[in-house]
Design an enzyme around this catalytic site. Structure first.
Site, short mmCIF file in Angstrom:
data_model
loop_
_atom_site.label_atom_id
_atom_site.label_comp_id
_atom_site.label_asym_id
_atom_site.label_seq_id
_atom_site.Cartn_x
_atom_site.Cartn_y
_atom_site.Cartn_z
N LYS A 91 0.81 -1.22 0.00
CA LYS A 91 0.00 0.00 0.00
C LYS A 91 0.84 1.27 0.00
O LYS A 91 0.44 2.28 -0.58
CB LYS A 91 -0.96 0.00 1.19
CG LYS A 91 -2.12 -0.96 0.99
CD LYS A 91 -3.27 -0.63 1.90
CE LYS A 91 -4.51 -1.40 1.51
NZ LYS A 91 -4.38 -2.87 1.75
N GLU A 113 -9.99 7.28 2.97
CA GLU A 113 -10.98 6.40 3.59
C GLU A 113 -10.22 5.18 4.08
O GLU A 113 -9.17 4.85 3.56
CB GLU A 113 -12.02 5.96 2.54
CG GLU A 113 -11.63 4.75 1.68
CD GLU A 113 -10.42 4.98 0.77
OE1 GLU A 113 -10.11 6.16 0.49
OE2 GLU A 113 -9.78 3.99 0.36
N SER A 380 1.68 -9.74 -1.01
CA SER A 380 1.33 -8.32 -0.89
C SER A 380 1.59 -7.74 0.50
O SER A 380 1.78 -6.53 0.63
CB SER A 380 -0.14 -8.12 -1.26
OG SER A 380 -0.98 -8.95 -0.48
C1 LIG Z 1 -5.23 -3.88 1.23
C2 LIG Z 1 -4.51 -5.13 0.99
C3 LIG Z 1 -4.85 -5.99 -0.08
C4 LIG Z 1 -6.02 -5.76 -0.98
O1 LIG Z 1 -5.97 -4.63 -1.76
P1 LIG Z 1 -5.69 -4.64 -3.31
O2 LIG Z 1 -6.00 -3.26 -3.72
O3 LIG Z 1 -6.57 -5.66 -3.93
O4 LIG Z 1 -4.26 -4.99 -3.50
C5 LIG Z 1 -4.07 -7.13 -0.29
N1 LIG Z 1 -3.04 -7.44 0.51
C6 LIG Z 1 -2.70 -6.65 1.56
C7 LIG Z 1 -1.55 -7.07 2.41
C8 LIG Z 1 -3.41 -5.48 1.83
O5 LIG Z 1 -3.06 -4.73 2.87
#
Ligand SMILES: *Cc1c(COP(=O)(O)O)cnc(C)c1O
Length: 396
Positions: A91, A113, A380
């Site tokens: 993020k 948000e 992610s």
């Molecule tokens: C917020 C988040 C997501 C989901 O958001 P996307 O916009 O689909 O990437 C996925 N993995 C993590 C670790 C997150 O914090």
């Protein structure tokens, strides 16, 4: 991609667009115009690259998961380690880009948000770094559930505004942020957290997250001398997935698989998988696959991973789905929970529950492929934030 495939500015096929009131359109156009000017500006690019390297810690490694690969006995698995970024997920890539852009717009106040609090914490972080005022809108119910993240944001200097309308969750927080933005766009920038929303946000967020795919594309060629066979990423709004996928768009041999949260089942209310079970509709000012209830309103959704819990999805993924460029599958709560534990035990990496959805699909796919094939999984985020929740589930 995307220019050639667009019928019209801000559209991906029939998806995307700007279905908003006039005041909000003025605010959005103001951002779009500035973004077009700045996105290839060398000074801006260099400043962003500086912070991505020195503050976030990029490039993130593309790590060969040797033990997991051997255990599964099929395709080689590489993990793109976005969990190693400062603040623990992808993020920050997006938020830092948008905050630096806002600074160049001459704006000193940033609003955002947040649902579970992850985007709010990332935005508060970037605002502390760049000395900007930060206001985060959060549903009152979400604030109760995520007290620690509220504290984190406040610790970082942000003001968290409790939203008491409707269901008091993410949807109402988005509406409150949009209302503030419509009114104050000359002095305020709205930092949106995923590759969703009306134009130009899906473009902006994709571009800032594309650092993931650009790095991975170079790293894999250095490591194995060719492109991968598969890319796998989890899809909430779709920002980490589109960031990985987009730089491979023209590499037709590279298959892309987005993993949606299957929750506890395919019935409406049990999952948060609009690409798998939804229908095209307008949500929050843009057209995308959406999970609707019997009355045609956005339905309740459910997932073990708070960051994937949204009834809509980015317009570019909607287009990839409709055109067949990517495949979208569901990974349910149980499979994600299993993947969370397997990756921890085999590699010593605790993934975020969101990322565990991508790992969960890799566990199914890898054994069906040859050992000379390759999968890149986007990790992610890290799972420390989820340890308490998983502890409760496993010990109940
Ligand atoms: C917020 C988040 C997501 C989901 O958001 P996307 O916009 O689909 O990437 C996925 N993995 C993590 C670790 C997150 O914090």
């Amino acid at each position: 991609m995307s220019e050639a495939l667009r019928l019209q500015r801000g559209f991906f096929g029939e998806f995307g667009g700007q279905y908003v009131p006039d005041e909000l359109k003025t605010a959005l156009d103001h951002v779009a115009e500035f973004y077009e000017k700045i996105k290839d500006d060398q000074g801006f690019r260099e400043e962003l690259e500086y912070y991505l390297a020195e503050y976030v810690g990029r490039p993130s490694p593309l790590y060969y998961a040797e033990r997991l690969t051997k255990e599964l006995g099929g395709a080689g698995i590489f993990l793109k380690r976005e969990d190693l970024n400062h603040t623990g997920s992808h993020k920050i890539n997006n938020v830092l880009g948008q905050a630096l852009m806002a600074k160049r717009m001459g704006v000193k106040r940033i609003i955002a948000e947040t649902g579970a609090g992850q985007h709010g914490v990332a935005t508060a972080t970037a605002c502390a770094l760049l000395d900007m005022e930060c206001v985060v809108y959060m549903g009152a119910n979400d604030m109760l559930r995520q007290q620690l993240n509220v504290f984190r944001m406040e610790l970082l200097g942000a003001k968290v505004v409790s939203v008491n309308d409707g269901g008091r969750t993410l949807k109402e927080a988005v509406d409150a942020a949009l209302a503030d933005f419509s009114e104050n766009y000359k002095s305020t920038y709205y930092a949106l957290g995923s590759a969703v929303g009306p134009y130009p946000y899906p473009d902006i967020v994709r571009d800032f997250q594309s650092v993931i795919g650009k790095e991975a594309r170079e790293q894999i060629q250095t490591k194995i001398g060719r492109l991968p066979d598969y890319l796998i990423a989890c899809v909430g709004g779709g920002s980490n997935a589109i960031g990985l996928f987009a730089p491979f768009y023209n590499d037709r041999g590279v298959k892309m698989i987005g993993c949606e949260p299957g929750g506890t089942g395919p019935q409406t209310g049990q999952h948060a998988a609009p690409l798998s079970y939804g229908t095209p509709a307008v949500l929050h000012g843009f057209r995308c696959y959406t999970i609707l209830d019997d009355l045609g309103n956005p339905a309740q959704t459910k997932s073990i991973a708070a960051g994937l819990d949204y009834p809509g999805v980015g317009p570019e993924h909607s287009f990839y789905q409709a055109s067949g460029r990517a495949q979208y599958v569901t990974v349910n709560d149980e499979e994600a929970l299993n993947a969370f534990q397997i990756l921890s035990k085999t590699e010593g990496i605790i993934p975020a529950l969101e990322s565990a959805h991508a790992v969960g699909h890799a566990l199914k796919l890898a054994p069906t492929l040859d050992t000379d094939q390759t999968i890149i999984v986007n990790l992610s985020g890290r799972g420390d934030k989820d340890a308490a929740q998983v502890f409760k589930i496993l010990n109940q």
